[in-house]
Design a protein around this motif. Structure first.
Motif, PDB file in Angstrom:
ATOM      1  N   GLY A 657       0.814  -1.210   0.000  1.00 51.83           N
ATOM      2  CA  GLY A 657       0.000   0.000   0.000  1.00 51.83           C
ATOM      3  C   GLY A 657       0.846   1.257   0.000  1.00 51.83           C
ATOM      4  O   GLY A 657       2.032   1.236  -0.314  1.00 51.83           O
ATOM      5  N   ARG A 658       0.232   2.361   0.380  1.00 56.44           N
ATOM      6  CA  ARG A 658       0.880   3.670   0.305  1.00 56.44           C
ATOM      7  C   ARG A 658       1.703   3.939   1.564  1.00 56.44           C
ATOM      8  O   ARG A 658       1.277   3.629   2.679  1.00 56.44           O
ATOM      9  N   ILE A 659       2.887   4.528   1.383  1.00 58.33           N
ATOM     10  CA  ILE A 659       3.741   4.971   2.491  1.00 58.33           C
ATOM     11  C   ILE A 659       4.133   6.422   2.248  1.00 58.33           C
ATOM     12  O   ILE A 659       4.485   6.798   1.127  1.00 58.33           O
ATOM     13  N   GLU A 660       4.059   7.219   3.292  1.00 58.56           N
ATOM     14  CA  GLU A 660       4.525   8.608   3.254  1.00 58.56           C
ATOM     15  C   GLU A 660       5.596   8.791   4.328  1.00 58.56           C
ATOM     16  O   GLU A 660       5.405   8.380   5.472  1.00 58.56           O
ATOM     17  N   VAL A 661       6.694   9.379   3.945  1.00 61.17           N
ATOM     18  CA  VAL A 661       7.719   9.804   4.903  1.00 61.17           C
ATOM     19  C   VAL A 661       7.857  11.310   4.738  1.00 61.17           C
ATOM     20  O   VAL A 661       8.310  11.797   3.701  1.00 61.17           O
ATOM     21  N   LEU A 662       7.435  12.049   5.756  1.00 59.96           N
ATOM     22  CA  LEU A 662       7.323  13.502   5.665  1.00 59.96           C
ATOM     23  C   LEU A 662       8.419  14.185   6.476  1.00 59.96           C
ATOM     24  O   LEU A 662       8.800  13.724   7.556  1.00 59.96           O
ATOM     25  N   ASP A 663       8.922  15.290   5.957  1.00 51.91           N
ATOM     26  CA  ASP A 663       9.904  16.132   6.644  1.00 51.91           C
ATOM     27  C   ASP A 663      11.234  15.411   6.853  1.00 51.91           C
ATOM     28  O   ASP A 663      11.782  15.373   7.959  1.00 51.91           O
ATOM     29  N   ILE A 664      11.760  14.857   5.781  1.00 52.39           N
ATOM     30  CA  ILE A 664      13.070  14.192   5.853  1.00 52.39           C
ATOM     31  C   ILE A 664      14.145  15.274   5.892  1.00 52.39           C
ATOM     32  O   ILE A 664      14.264  16.084   4.968  1.00 52.39           O
ATOM     33  N   PRO A 665      14.970  15.314   6.969  1.00 51.36           N
ATOM     34  CA  PRO A 665      15.942  16.406   7.106  1.00 51.36           C
ATOM     35  C   PRO A 665      17.213  16.137   6.308  1.00 51.36           C
ATOM     36  O   PRO A 665      17.593  14.994   6.044  1.00 51.36           O
ATOM     37  N   GLY A 666      17.871  17.210   5.912  1.00 44.36           N
ATOM     38  CA  GLY A 666      19.143  17.087   5.200  1.00 44.36           C
ATOM     39  C   GLY A 666      19.610  18.432   4.705  1.00 44.36           C
ATOM     40  O   GLY A 666      19.034  19.480   5.040  1.00 44.36           O
ATOM     41  N   ARG A 667      20.616  18.422   3.864  1.00 50.35           N
ATOM     42  CA  ARG A 667      21.176  19.665   3.328  1.00 50.35           C
ATOM     43  C   ARG A 667      20.161  20.397   2.465  1.00 50.35           C
ATOM     44  O   ARG A 667      20.324  21.588   2.179  1.00 50.35           O
ATOM     45  N   TRP A 668      19.127  19.723   2.054  1.00 48.62           N
ATOM     46  CA  TRP A 668      18.062  20.297   1.235  1.00 48.62           C
ATOM     47  C   TRP A 668      16.965  20.933   2.074  1.00 48.62           C
ATOM     48  O   TRP A 668      15.958  21.393   1.544  1.00 48.62           O
ATOM     49  N   GLY A 669      17.132  20.937   3.400  1.00 50.78           N
ATOM     50  CA  GLY A 669      16.060  21.398   4.284  1.00 50.78           C
ATOM     51  C   GLY A 669      15.248  20.210   4.734  1.00 50.78           C
ATOM     52  O   GLY A 669      15.779  19.257   5.288  1.00 50.78           O
ATOM     53  N   ARG A 670      13.942  20.233   4.479  1.00 50.33           N
ATOM     54  CA  ARG A 670      13.083  19.083   4.780  1.00 50.33           C
ATOM     55  C   ARG A 670      12.189  18.817   3.576  1.00 50.33           C
ATOM     56  O   ARG A 670      11.558  19.739   3.063  1.00 50.33           O
ATOM     57  N   VAL A 671      12.151  17.569   3.146  1.00 53.91           N
ATOM     58  CA  VAL A 671      11.328  17.197   2.000  1.00 53.91           C
ATOM     59  C   VAL A 671      10.535  15.939   2.337  1.00 53.91           C
ATOM     60  O   VAL A 671      10.806  15.247   3.320  1.00 53.91           O
ATOM     61  N   ASP A 672       9.553  15.634   1.494  1.00 50.50           N
ATOM     62  CA  ASP A 672       8.675  14.479   1.689  1.00 50.50           C
ATOM     63  C   ASP A 672       8.949  13.419   0.627  1.00 50.50           C
ATOM     64  O   ASP A 672       9.410  13.728  -0.481  1.00 50.50           O
ATOM     65  N   ALA A 673       8.650  12.178   0.972  1.00 50.86           N
ATOM     66  CA  ALA A 673       8.763  11.070   0.019  1.00 50.86           C
ATOM     67  C   ALA A 673       7.493  10.235   0.088  1.00 50.86           C
ATOM     68  O   ALA A 673       6.961   9.989   1.178  1.00 50.86           O
ATOM     69  N   PHE A 674       7.009   9.820  -1.072  1.00 49.53           N
ATOM     70  CA  PHE A 674       5.775   9.051  -1.162  1.00 49.53           C
ATOM     71  C   PHE A 674       6.008   7.802  -2.008  1.00 49.53           C
ATOM     72  O   PHE A 674       6.810   7.811  -2.945  1.00 49.53           O
ATOM     73  N   ALA A 675       5.290   6.741  -1.675  1.00 48.93           N
ATOM     74  CA  ALA A 675       5.390   5.514  -2.465  1.00 48.93           C
ATOM     75  C   ALA A 675       4.097   4.733  -2.341  1.00 48.93           C
ATOM     76  O   ALA A 675       3.389   4.820  -1.334  1.00 48.93           O
ATOM     77  N   ARG A 676       3.799   3.959  -3.387  1.00 50.16           N
ATOM     78  CA  ARG A 676       2.627   3.091  -3.350  1.00 50.16           C
ATOM     79  C   ARG A 676       3.031   1.713  -3.863  1.00 50.16           C
ATOM     80  O   ARG A 676       3.631   1.578  -4.927  1.00 50.16           O
ATOM     81  N   GLY A 677       2.722   0.688  -3.076  1.00 47.21           N
ATOM     82  CA  GLY A 677       3.021  -0.677  -3.476  1.00 47.21           C
ATOM     83  C   GLY A 677       2.031  -1.191  -4.499  1.00 47.21           C
ATOM     84  O   GLY A 677       0.912  -0.688  -4.637  1.00 47.21           O
TER      85      GLY A 677
END
Length: 686
Positions: A657-677
């Motif tokens: 199913g769907r997975i969201e990982v929100l506010d991933i920290p790094g040199r880019w600030g914070r970004v989100d990642a989304f995926a669907r199985g």
């Protein structure tokens, strides 16, 4: 002893293991008690009412730093109509605090004798682990009007447990007591404070720095809330992923250890109960697993390991210039050099992994200052690989213990005595070399070259490291390939003979990048074949090998941390389906452990046991098992730093199913990642 409830604390420096009543009644060989700085400060802590032991109705481990026990007098068959109930509320921070509340449910008044039996054997954790309690100093007890002081003294090594109550108590050498009178529906309570004192050379209390973190429940609660708030948020259509992630995040907070020299900064301790201290290998690998989620741990880990890097030759501690420590201890046996962990340097993988973590941390964080700050330590680590680790002179990292009394025989991650063998079951002579460590050395040289070229301004050194890495890769693919099995040997003996068993270590080779691409597919096939993959995960040793045992510590069990790096390696070489298979098995297993993966579990086939069988003495929680779901999330979503940005290339297992990982920290600030199985078409058909 009955079932145990483990309280895990804020900074990893202190922990309690008790019965489900809250009582502690330890023997020298049981890891029960109040522990701090590798010493047991309470070995007996037993509550009675009118001389009677209590029984648990229930207990609740509210947070990793507190628990509540609901108790009644009498045996289990007698307390249905109990007229009295007792609540024990316990919290552990820089010290130990317990609130006792007694409630009278009878229609008549009662007179009660409440007593807490208290004692400490001040056992060193190594003495508990080895079941040898041989105290050479003096135990003492001091009864004061308002407190009880238990102590142990050996030379300038002093440990004390100081106990005081908010309600007036009668203190004696064996504990303290209260005589109380309760009217119907009345309650009585007291707060008991237990402070631990650890005096080292010069008379300084080593606990002062720990106590400064704050022992109040509110401070602990706020710290945990901030820890969770600062980490990325994970939402998933399949609830197991989000719940396992949260459990891992909380356990990682519990395992944070504050070395006495850091003034409050934390790194991951290895695991409860035996390894609540810093380990070079374990701390580094845990940081690699958790970088996208808790990057702050990596900076502390790198700095403290750099500060304690070897500078001399010391056979007792197995120290060399440039070598990264294996383990640091603060107990009596280390203080008096009865064992070498002050610190001990007997591992061959922590040193190349130090360089790997520094490079990976910079890729995520952009922290160029730390890379420059640790340039000399990194160069020393790379120099150790070639100048001090090659005991045979053929370009590989080898190990043979120099401390033959208490040093580790096997100085790789599979460090049990029988973990390295030939296919006929025999154990090879020393020195030994294991395959994954050569991969780490290759990776360290490649990453060191990037650091040298981009940040240290030394292109010639970068060229040298890349040349050495290429030579190592070619040599390795020639010498370690088991041609009749088409996989890499677990190890080599000093004559160059292969330890030709099929093991999980080959997955670490994919992660490091040392495998020639034309051989990677065979390695991937082996990793998900029935001999290695049980359905729950990849076994440490393949089914069918002479020493295979599904509950052998390194000879057939499944280690979640091992599998997380195997999955990462599979993704590196483009085997996304195989990586998803491994990730799916481990995450399925996590649901049977309420989201907390143990150190290891049985390698039995999934269709045989129907559930994962926990290894009988596995550490739980353990740092790199706690980090495994986080690295699996990174692997499934294909989250990687790329040219200063975060790239996402998800490949989820079928039906996730769907997975969201929100506010991933790094040199880019914070970004989100989304995926669907992808959908499970077979289940849809049903």
């Amino acid at each position: 002893m009955g079932s145990t409830n483990t309280i895990r604390i804020l900074d990893g420096n202190t922990f309690v293991v008790s019965e489900d009543t809250g009582d502690i009644e330890a023997t020298p060989s049981e890891p029960t008690g109040l522990f701090s700085l590798d010493t047991r400060f309470l070995s007996k802590w037993v509550l009675t009412v009118n001389g009677e032991r209590l029984n648990a109705l229930s207990f609740d481990d509210l947070q990793y730093y507190e628990a509540r026990f609901f108790l009644v007098p009498g045996m289990a068959t007698h307390y249905i109509d109990a007229k009295l109930s007792i609540i024990r509320e316990r919290a552990v921070g820089g010290s130990f605090r317990e609130q006792i509340t007694v409630l009278n449910h009878d229609e008549n008044p009662v007179d009660l004798e409440i007593r807490m039996a208290a004692a400490s054997d001040f056992a060193d954790l190594f003495q508990v682990k080895d079941e040898i309690l041989n105290k050479k100093g003096e135990l003492y007890t001091e009864v004061e009007p308002d407190r009880l002081r238990l102590g142990y003294r050996r030379g300038n090594f002093t440990r004390e447990t100081v106990i005081a109550s908010s309600a007036p108590a009668r203190y004696d050498r064996d504990g303290f007591a209260f005589s109380i009178h309760l009217e119907p529906n009345q309650q009585w309570e007291t707060r008991i404070d237990v402070h631990t004192v650890a005096v080292g050379p010069g008379g300084r209390d080593l606990r002062m720095g720990v106590r400064a973190h704050g022992t109040e429940r509110l401070a602990l609660q706020h710290d945990l809330e901030k820890w969770i708030a600062d980490a990325p948020k994970v939402n998933s259509q399949h609830g197991r992923v989000a719940s396992t992630y949260r459990r891992s995040l909380i356990d990682l907070a519990a395992l944070r250890f504050s070395p006495l020299s850091l003034g409050g900064a934390t790194l991951p301790a290895a695991g409860l109960p035996w390894f609540m201290t810093m380990f070079g290998r374990d701390s580094i690998l845990t940081c690699l697993q958790t970088l996208p989620f808790t990057p702050q741990l990596s900076k502390t880990t790198l700095r403290i390991l750099a500060a304690l890097q070897g500078t001399r030759f010391d056979d007792f501690r197995e120290e060399d210039p440039g070598r990264i420590l294996h383990e640091m201890r603060y107990g009596e046996t280390a203080a008096f050099e009865e064992q070498p962990h002050s610190p001990y340097y007997g591992s061959v993988d922590a040193t190349p992994l130090f360089v790997v973590l520094l490079d990976e941390y910079e890729r995520w964080s952009g922290d160029v200052e730390l890379v420059k700050e640790l340039e000399q330590e990194s160069r020393a680590a790379l120099r150790w690989i070639d100048e001090y680790a090659d005991l045979v002179g053929n370009g590989y990292i080898w190990y043979e213990r120099r401390n033959t009394d208490t040093g580790l025989e096997n100085q790789c991650w599979k460090d049990s005595w029988d973990s390295i063998s030939y296919s006929d079951g025999r154990l090879p002579p020393f020195p030994r070399a294991t395959c994954e460590v050569q991969g780490y050395a290759y990776d360290a040289k490649m990453r060191g070259a990037r650091l040298a070229r981009e940040f240290w301004g030394d292109a010639a050194y970068a060229d040298q490291l890349e040349r050495e890495a290429a030579e190592l890769k070619a040599r390795f693919n020639r010498d370690w390939w088991v041609s009749d099995g088409e996989y890499f040997a677990l190890g080599l003996d000093p004559d160059g003979r292969q330890c030709d068993v099929l093991s999980s270590n080959i997955g670490h080779l994919l992660w490091s990048g040392i495998v020639d691409h034309d051989r990677a597919e065979k390695i991937a096939q082996h990793l998900v074949s029935p001999r290695l993959f049980s359905g729950w995960g990849v076994r440490t040793l393949a089914e069918g090998e002479v020493r295979y045992n599904p509950i052998g510590y390194h000879n057939g069990t499944i280690w979640p941390f091992d599998n997380s790096f195997i999955a990462w390696g599979l993704r590196r070489y483009g085997f996304a389906e195989e990586a998803a298979t491994v990730a799916n098995g481990i995450l399925d297993a996590a649901t049977y452990f309420d989201g907390r993966l143990p150190e290891a579990f049985g390698g039995y086939p999934r269709d045989l046991t129907k559930f994962p069988v926990e290894y009988p003495t596995a550490c739980s929680p353990q740092a790199w098992s706690t980090g495994a779901p986080l690295l699996l999330l990174r692997t499934m979503l294909g989250i990687e730093p790329h040219e200063g940005h975060l790239s996402v290339d998800p490949r989820l297992p079928v039906g996730m199913g769907r997975i969201e990982v929100l506010d991933i920290p790094g040199r880019w600030g914070r970004v989100d990642a989304f995926a669907r199985g992808r959908l499970d078409l077979d289940k849809l058909g049903d």
